[in-house]
Scaffold this motif. Structure first.
Motif, PDB file in Angstrom:
ATOM      1  N   LEU A   1       0.802  -1.221   0.000  1.00  0.00           N
ATOM      2  CA  LEU A   1       0.000   0.000   0.000  1.00  0.00           C
ATOM      3  C   LEU A   1       0.838   1.276   0.000  1.00  0.00           C
ATOM      4  CD1 LEU A   1      -2.916  -0.881   2.450  1.00  0.00           C
ATOM      5  CD2 LEU A   1      -2.738  -1.224  -0.009  1.00  0.00           C
ATOM      6  N   THR A   2       2.126   1.154  -0.281  1.00  0.00           N
ATOM      7  CA  THR A   2       2.969   2.346  -0.308  1.00  0.00           C
ATOM      8  C   THR A   2       2.437   3.371  -1.302  1.00  0.00           C
ATOM      9  OG1 THR A   2       4.897   0.990   0.255  1.00  0.00           O
ATOM     10  CG2 THR A   2       5.318   3.190  -0.642  1.00  0.00           C
ATOM     11  N   ASP A   3       2.036   2.911  -2.481  1.00  0.00           N
ATOM     12  CA  ASP A   3       1.462   3.775  -3.516  1.00  0.00           C
ATOM     13  C   ASP A   3       0.103   3.206  -3.902  1.00  0.00           C
ATOM     14  OD1 ASP A   3       0.704   5.176  -5.771  1.00  0.00           O
ATOM     15  OD2 ASP A   3       2.725   5.233  -6.626  1.00  0.00           O
ATOM     16  N   PRO A   4      -0.977   3.673  -3.268  1.00  0.00           N
ATOM     17  CA  PRO A   4      -2.295   3.097  -3.541  1.00  0.00           C
ATOM     18  C   PRO A   4      -2.716   3.172  -5.005  1.00  0.00           C
ATOM     19  CG  PRO A   4      -2.372   4.450  -1.568  1.00  0.00           C
ATOM     20  CD  PRO A   4      -1.039   4.684  -2.206  1.00  0.00           C
ATOM     21  N   ARG A   5      -2.370   4.266  -5.692  1.00  0.00           N
ATOM     22  CA  ARG A   5      -2.773   4.392  -7.089  1.00  0.00           C
ATOM     23  C   ARG A   5      -2.122   3.313  -7.941  1.00  0.00           C
ATOM     24  NH1 ARG A   5      -1.676   8.951  -4.623  1.00  0.00           N
ATOM     25  NH2 ARG A   5      -3.162  10.681  -4.553  1.00  0.00           N
ATOM     26  N   GLU A   6      -0.849   3.063  -7.707  1.00  0.00           N
ATOM     27  CA  GLU A   6      -0.144   2.028  -8.460  1.00  0.00           C
ATOM     28  C   GLU A   6      -0.728   0.648  -8.152  1.00  0.00           C
ATOM     29  OE1 GLU A   6       4.373   0.181  -8.953  1.00  0.00           O
ATOM     30  OE2 GLU A   6       4.029   1.986  -7.766  1.00  0.00           O
ATOM     31  N   THR A   7      -1.028   0.413  -6.879  1.00  0.00           N
ATOM     32  CA  THR A   7      -1.587  -0.878  -6.502  1.00  0.00           C
ATOM     33  C   THR A   7      -2.960  -1.083  -7.122  1.00  0.00           C
ATOM     34  OG1 THR A   7      -0.345  -0.916  -4.434  1.00  0.00           O
ATOM     35  CG2 THR A   7      -2.297  -2.311  -4.546  1.00  0.00           C
ATOM     36  N   ARG A   8      -3.785  -0.044  -7.147  1.00  0.00           N
ATOM     37  CA  ARG A   8      -5.093  -0.161  -7.795  1.00  0.00           C
ATOM     38  C   ARG A   8      -4.927  -0.534  -9.259  1.00  0.00           C
ATOM     39  NH1 ARG A   8      -6.753   5.658  -5.860  1.00  0.00           N
ATOM     40  NH2 ARG A   8      -6.766   5.329  -3.610  1.00  0.00           N
ATOM     41  N   ALA A   9      -3.981   0.111  -9.939  1.00  0.00           N
ATOM     42  CA  ALA A   9      -3.764  -0.169 -11.354  1.00  0.00           C
ATOM     43  C   ALA A   9      -3.313  -1.615 -11.562  1.00  0.00           C
ATOM     44  CB  ALA A   9      -2.730   0.805 -11.925  1.00  0.00           C
ATOM     45  N   LYS A  10      -2.437  -2.101 -10.701  1.00  0.00           N
ATOM     46  CA  LYS A  10      -1.972  -3.480 -10.816  1.00  0.00           C
ATOM     47  C   LYS A  10      -3.113  -4.467 -10.589  1.00  0.00           C
ATOM     48  CE  LYS A  10       2.857  -2.772  -9.407  1.00  0.00           C
ATOM     49  NZ  LYS A  10       3.862  -3.044  -8.335  1.00  0.00           N
ATOM     50  N   LEU A  11      -3.942  -4.187  -9.594  1.00  0.00           N
ATOM     51  CA  LEU A  11      -5.057  -5.082  -9.310  1.00  0.00           C
ATOM     52  C   LEU A  11      -6.069  -5.078 -10.455  1.00  0.00           C
ATOM     53  CD1 LEU A  11      -5.603  -4.303  -5.528  1.00  0.00           C
ATOM     54  CD2 LEU A  11      -4.733  -6.426  -6.507  1.00  0.00           C
ATOM     55  N   LEU A  12      -6.295  -3.893 -11.041  1.00  0.00           N
ATOM     56  CA  LEU A  12      -7.219  -3.803 -12.162  1.00  0.00           C
ATOM     57  C   LEU A  12      -6.676  -4.581 -13.359  1.00  0.00           C
ATOM     58  CD1 LEU A  12      -9.918  -2.470 -12.900  1.00  0.00           C
ATOM     59  CD2 LEU A  12      -8.615  -0.534 -13.812  1.00  0.00           C
ATOM     60  N   ALA A  13      -5.373  -4.455 -13.597  1.00  0.00           N
ATOM     61  CA  ALA A  13      -4.756  -5.195 -14.699  1.00  0.00           C
ATOM     62  C   ALA A  13      -4.824  -6.694 -14.458  1.00  0.00           C
ATOM     63  CB  ALA A  13      -3.306  -4.746 -14.881  1.00  0.00           C
ATOM     64  N   ALA A  14      -4.619  -7.103 -13.208  1.00  0.00           N
ATOM     65  CA  ALA A  14      -4.646  -8.528 -12.881  1.00  0.00           C
ATOM     66  C   ALA A  14      -6.031  -9.131 -13.067  1.00  0.00           C
ATOM     67  CB  ALA A  14      -4.172  -8.741 -11.450  1.00  0.00           C
ATOM     68  N   SER A  15      -7.058  -8.295 -12.911  1.00  0.00           N
ATOM     69  CA  SER A  15      -8.430  -8.797 -13.035  1.00  0.00           C
ATOM     70  C   SER A  15      -8.950  -8.746 -14.466  1.00  0.00           C
ATOM     71  CB  SER A  15      -9.371  -7.991 -12.128  1.00  0.00           C
ATOM     72  OG  SER A  15      -9.469  -6.647 -12.567  1.00  0.00           O
ATOM     73  N   ALA A  16      -8.214  -8.082 -15.354  1.00  0.00           N
ATOM     74  CA  ALA A  16      -8.659  -7.950 -16.743  1.00  0.00           C
ATOM     75  C   ALA A  16      -8.749  -9.330 -17.392  1.00  0.00           C
ATOM     76  CB  ALA A  16      -7.698  -7.059 -17.513  1.00  0.00           C
ATOM     77  N   GLY A  17      -9.812  -9.538 -18.130  1.00  0.00           N
ATOM     78  CA  GLY A  17      -9.974 -10.804 -18.836  1.00  0.00           C
ATOM     79  C   GLY A  17     -10.635 -11.895 -18.035  1.00  0.00           C
ATOM     80  N   ARG A  18     -10.843 -11.665 -16.747  1.00  0.00           N
ATOM     81  CA  ARG A  18     -11.532 -12.682 -15.961  1.00  0.00           C
ATOM     82  C   ARG A  18     -13.002 -12.740 -16.380  1.00  0.00           C
ATOM     83  NH1 ARG A  18      -9.244 -11.426  -9.844  1.00  0.00           N
ATOM     84  NH2 ARG A  18      -7.091 -12.110 -10.220  1.00  0.00           N
ATOM     85  N   PRO A  19     -13.575 -13.926 -16.397  1.00  0.00           N
ATOM     86  CA  PRO A  19     -14.981 -14.024 -16.805  1.00  0.00           C
ATOM     87  C   PRO A  19     -15.892 -13.301 -15.826  1.00  0.00           C
ATOM     88  CG  PRO A  19     -14.184 -16.109 -15.876  1.00  0.00           C
ATOM     89  CD  PRO A  19     -12.990 -15.226 -16.038  1.00  0.00           C
ATOM     90  N   ALA A  20     -16.975 -12.781 -16.361  1.00  0.00           N
ATOM     91  CA  ALA A  20     -17.964 -12.121 -15.503  1.00  0.00           C
ATOM     92  C   ALA A  20     -18.576 -13.147 -14.562  1.00  0.00           C
ATOM     93  CB  ALA A  20     -19.049 -11.488 -16.365  1.00  0.00           C
TER      94      ALA A  20
END
Length: 312
Positions: free
Chosen positions: A21-40
């Protein structure tokens, strides 16, 4: 330290570095990228609607996602869901599976809140958004097919802390009435002065250093000082009388373990009906591994407890 993790959790223990959580914005972006492509998620049997509802004065519109069991009739109980993420990350979508499960198996309308996140929006932004969602839920209960006398708050991690705070606000502000509070691994105490917080400095994903960052992002320089309101850190509230019945969970290797147990004990002392369960062998982010036996047990208990609390 050496930890005796549950066998189902050992292999995943090294996979949570993204939660720094050092950089919340960066972590949010990484988590969003990691979730991309997952089925609904599978929404079979549940009607899902995204809305924007009236918020507090400084945030006129708050996004919510409403999950309603299909063909369920009227006068259903309701659950206000508040996602986790250390007050700084997380989105409505991360709780889709949990909310769908509650809607289906508890037979309840679930309203999940997309509250504002720190550090861009520090306390009290997030908790005021959640309280506004509670007021909207109670005020539109008839339109939603909800029994306003059977509304629960439910949250995990920081969401559990926010759920506890919303219960305090509802008590102190004269409503809306909450029938039950489900506090799952709640983050409650910015002072971080417990044995579990001092001991679990290197547990996977969520540990004492991340907890310190979380509170600093949420409260700024006053984190840990005497100048912290009880709605920011519910563990600071000395009088818990008049709160709704509660269920409080904790995990053995979670830095938040002891503050959760202490809050349950304070509820006991205040005469509030409460149950608490500490699951052994698990670290905080074990709930992100739904196939683990301990995670399945927690999910089953959540359904059982909410059914009993809301349906009798």
């Amino acid at each position: 330290m050496t930890y005796r993790y549950d066998a189902d959790l050992v292999d995943a223990a090294g996979n949570f570095g993204v939660f720094d959580l050092t950089d919340p914005r960066e972590t949010r972006a990484k988590l969003l990228a990691a979730s991309a492509g997952r089925p609904a998620p599978d929404t079979t049997g549940v009607e899902v609607t995204d809305l924007e509802i009236p918020g507090p004065e400084d945030n006129p519109l708050v996004p919510v996602r409403v999950y309603r069991p299909a063909e369920a009739g009227e006068d259903l109980p309701a659950v206000l869901n508040i996602h986790g993420g250390g007050f700084v990350i997380g989105r409505i979508e991360v709780d889709d599976e949990t909310c769908l499960d509650i809607a289906r198996r508890v037979r309840a309308v679930v309203v999940s809140v997309g509250y504002r996140l720190a550090p861009e929006h520090p306390y009290p932004a997030g908790v005021e958004d959640c309280y506004a969602a509670l007021k909207w839920l109670a005020g539109t209960a008839r339109d939603l097919g909800v029994d306003a006398g059977r509304i629960a708050v439910h949250g995990i991690s920081a969401g559990g802390g926010l759920a506890a705070a919303v219960a305090l606000m509802a008590r102190d502000r004269g409503g809306p009435r909450i029938a039950f509070q489900y506090l799952d691994l709640p983050e409650l105490d910015d002072r971080r002065d417990t044995l579990s917080m001092r001991r679990f400095t290197d547990t996977p994903g969520w540990n004492a250093p991340n907890a310190a960052l979380s509170w600093r992002h949420y409260l700024g320089e006053r984190a840990g000082s005497e100048d912290v309101p009880v709605y920011a850190a519910p563990a600071r509230e000395k009088d818990l009388t008049g709160l709704p019945p509660a269920y409080v969970t904790a995990l053995e290797y979670d830095p938040c373990r002891d503050e959760a147990v202490a809050y349950a004990e304070k509820l006991f002392a205040a005469g509030v009906p409460v149950e608490t369960h500490v699951f052994s062998g698990a670290y905080h982010l074990a709930y992100l591994i739904p196939t683990a036996r301990v995670s399945r047990r927690r999910a089953e208990e959540r359904v059982t407890v909410l059914r009993y609390a809301l349906h009798g």
